[in-house]
Enzyme design. Structure first.
Site, PDB file in Angstrom:
ATOM      1  N   HIS A  60       6.726   3.624   0.174  1.00 34.97           N
ATOM      2  CA  HIS A  60       6.282   2.909   1.361  1.00 34.97           C
ATOM      3  C   HIS A  60       5.366   1.762   0.944  1.00 34.97           C
ATOM      4  CE1 HIS A  60       3.128   5.949   0.771  1.00 34.97           C
ATOM      5  NE2 HIS A  60       2.322   5.163   1.453  1.00 34.97           N
ATOM      6  N   HIS A  62       2.291   0.553   1.133  1.00 30.36           N
ATOM      7  CA  HIS A  62       0.828   0.534   1.054  1.00 30.36           C
ATOM      8  C   HIS A  62       0.491   0.075  -0.357  1.00 30.36           C
ATOM      9  CE1 HIS A  62       0.130   3.747   4.407  1.00 30.36           C
ATOM     10  NE2 HIS A  62       0.498   2.582   4.893  1.00 30.36           N
ATOM     11  N   ASP A  64      -1.544   0.909  -2.561  1.00 28.79           N
ATOM     12  CA  ASP A  64      -1.731   1.920  -3.601  1.00 28.79           C
ATOM     13  C   ASP A  64      -0.412   2.580  -3.995  1.00 28.79           C
ATOM     14  OD1 ASP A  64      -1.871   3.045  -0.969  1.00 28.79           O
ATOM     15  OD2 ASP A  64      -2.749   4.874  -1.780  1.00 28.79           O
ATOM     16  N   HIS A  65       0.697   2.111  -3.430  1.00 29.79           N
ATOM     17  CA  HIS A  65       2.018   2.629  -3.789  1.00 29.79           C
ATOM     18  C   HIS A  65       2.941   1.543  -4.336  1.00 29.79           C
ATOM     19  CE1 HIS A  65       1.619   6.753  -2.199  1.00 29.79           C
ATOM     20  NE2 HIS A  65       0.666   6.173  -1.490  1.00 29.79           N
TER      21      HIS A  65
END
Length: 114
Positions: A60, A62, A64-65
């Site tokens: 997804h 975000h 941090d991903h």
């Protein structure tokens, strides 16, 4: 198959852990599940070769991903990476009107053919 959690921390690096980056390797192939902003540092700190990564699956959008993708691609450019890097994930299609636009958004990335 070997699974290594190169990063499993939250978005803010609480507790000194790197952001989400799961390194899967089998039969000479390497896949990352997510590539958080700290992933390149995490891979190198753990002795994992970023240029060995053949694909990144983004779960997804975000930071941090997926925020480490530009750093992974730039590192490949500066280290003269010769193999393409496949970046894929259902999360990309609605945002970029299909992953065909991905190479324009992230130079060096390869969009999968349909």
């Amino acid at each position: 198959m070997r699974v290594r959690f190169a990063g499993s921390g939250d978005a803010f690096g609480s507790g000194g852990r790197w952001q989400t980056c799961i390194h899967l390797s089998a039969e000479g192939q390497v896949l990352l599940v997510d590539c958080g902003a700290t992933s390149l540092v995490a891979l190198k700190a753990q002795g994992l070769d970023p240029n060995a990564v053949g694909a990144v699956a983004v779960t997804h959008l975000h930071g941090d991903h997926f925020g480490g993708l530009p750093f992974l691609i730039l590192d490949g450019q500066f280290s003269h990476r010769s193999e393409p890097l496949l970046v894929a994930g259902r999360a990309l299609a609605p945002r970029f009107r299909g992953v065909a636009l991905l190479p324009r958004v992230l130079p060096g990335a390869v969009a999968p053919s349909h």
